[in-house]
Write an enzyme that holds these catalytic residues in place. Structure first.
Site, PDB file in Angstrom:
ATOM      1  CB  SER A 123      80.351  16.540  58.246  1.00 35.06           C
ATOM      2  OG  SER A 123      80.963  15.459  58.909  1.00 35.06           O
ATOM      3  CG  ASP A 263      83.816  20.587  64.506  1.00 34.80           C
ATOM      4  OD1 ASP A 263      83.511  19.387  64.357  1.00 34.80           O
ATOM      5  OD2 ASP A 263      83.531  21.477  63.691  1.00 34.80           O
ATOM      6  CG  HIS A 290      80.626  17.758  63.395  1.00 35.15           C
ATOM      7  ND1 HIS A 290      81.814  17.996  62.749  1.00 35.15           N
ATOM      8  CD2 HIS A 290      79.914  16.910  62.602  1.00 35.15           C
ATOM      9  CE1 HIS A 290      81.819  17.325  61.605  1.00 35.15           C
ATOM     10  NE2 HIS A 290      80.691  16.663  61.496  1.00 35.15           N
TER      11      HIS A 290
END
Length: 319
Positions: A123, A263, A290
């Site tokens: 991320s 995601d 995610h």
């Protein structure tokens, strides 16, 4: 007669784990080093960069299993402002910049005596990894960008598309409270959880590592709220105009880009990595979102391990 030596070998831990703090930029950064008891020759260290910004390492802690599985040292650390590192709740907003965290990364390597390594960022960690890579450091051998956008405008566009697919009452709650600035209202927080359950972490119940990171974030949201905003899809912080798209051709190391089918980092958000980085490969985990590494841990680590192994053997050829 029982083979006691074999039983003893089976009982021996596959890794040793050391945690300590390092002096970094006038503060203290907490690091955890997981070392295999049977290191593989030529296997370079892997440094893991967590997300947020400001979400601490706990939710990516399971990647330490790569130490035993690949015979390499795995380094985690809590970035400044969160987790077990120095917290700076009174720092001005301008203090929290990508360059700060690039500088911290290099200070951590220096403090640990690491000259060359692989980097995996999840991320925001993948965004940070890209920021490190475009600067061309000699220490970087490969980069894994996991569940990350190449720009925040692409991220916001993707989030808007996913929000449009939420139930009408959930969308209404999100819109009303964002317009009113009441993003701490219980109704708003409940609505965000609907989005999170679909696109952030699909484990049921919530994975304990993810819950631990969320608890730390709630205790001190300074970095996250300053740089990002109140949640994953309402981006009003200092990173709102961030982009690395035009700088991606400068990444000169082999790069792996991964994402989940569901995601919040939608395909359009990470497409520039695949289109513009010269030496790149990509992988999408079906059924994951995610936190692909928590939802499909064995599959995730297998993909990463294969990528790392391919680039251990050739790591020194061009340096």
């Amino acid at each position: 007669m029982r083979d006691l030596s074999a039983e003893h070998a089976l009982a021996m831990p596959a890794t040793t784990v050391e945690s300590r703090t390092l002096p970094v930029l006038g503060h203290e950064t907490w690091v955890q080093v997981t070392t295999p008891t049977d290191p593989r020759p030529g296997a370079l260290p892997l440094v893991v960069l967590h997300g947020g910004p400001g979400m601490a390492h706990d939710y990516v802690a399971n990647l330490a299993a790569l130490a035993a599985e690949t015979g390499r040292t795995v380094v985690h650390y809590d970035q400044l402002g969160c987790g077990r590192s120095t917290h700076l709740p009174d720092a001005p907003p301008g203090y929290w910049t990508p360059q700060l965290f690039v500088d911290e990364f290099h200070a951590v390597l220096a403090g640990l005596g690491i000259e060359r390594c692989h980097v995996l960022g999840q991320s925001w960690g993948g965004m940070l990894g890209a920021e490190i890579a475009v600067r061309g450091p000699a220490s970087l051998v490969s980069l894994a960008i996991c569940n990350s956008p190449a720009s925040m405008s692409l991220w916001v566009e993707g989030a808007a598309q996913l929000r449009a697919e939420l139930p009408a009452d959930v969308r209404d709650a999100l819109d009303r409270h964002e317009a009113a600035g009441t993003t701490t209202d219980p109704e708003y927080l409940a609505a965000t959880q609907v989005f999170y359950a679909r696109h952030v972490c699909r484990t049921t119940p919530v994975h304990p590592d993810f819950a631990a990171t969320e608890a730390q974030l709630e205790a001190d949201p300074t970095v996250y709220h300053t740089m990002n905003g109140p949640n994953e899809f309402h981006v009003v912080g200092t990173l709102r105009d961030w982009s690395i798209v035009d700088r991606l051709p400068a990444i000169a190391v082999p790069t792996l880009v991964v994402a989940g089918e569901f995601d919040e980092a939608t395909p359009a958000t990470w497409a520039p990595f695949v289109e513009r980085i010269p030496d790149v490969t990509s992988h999408v985990f079906p059924g994951a979102s995610h936190c692909s590494h928590l939802e499909q841990p064995e599959e995730f680590r297998a993909v990463v391990a294969a990528f790392l192994a391919r680039h251990d053997d050739t790591a020194g050829e061009s340096r």
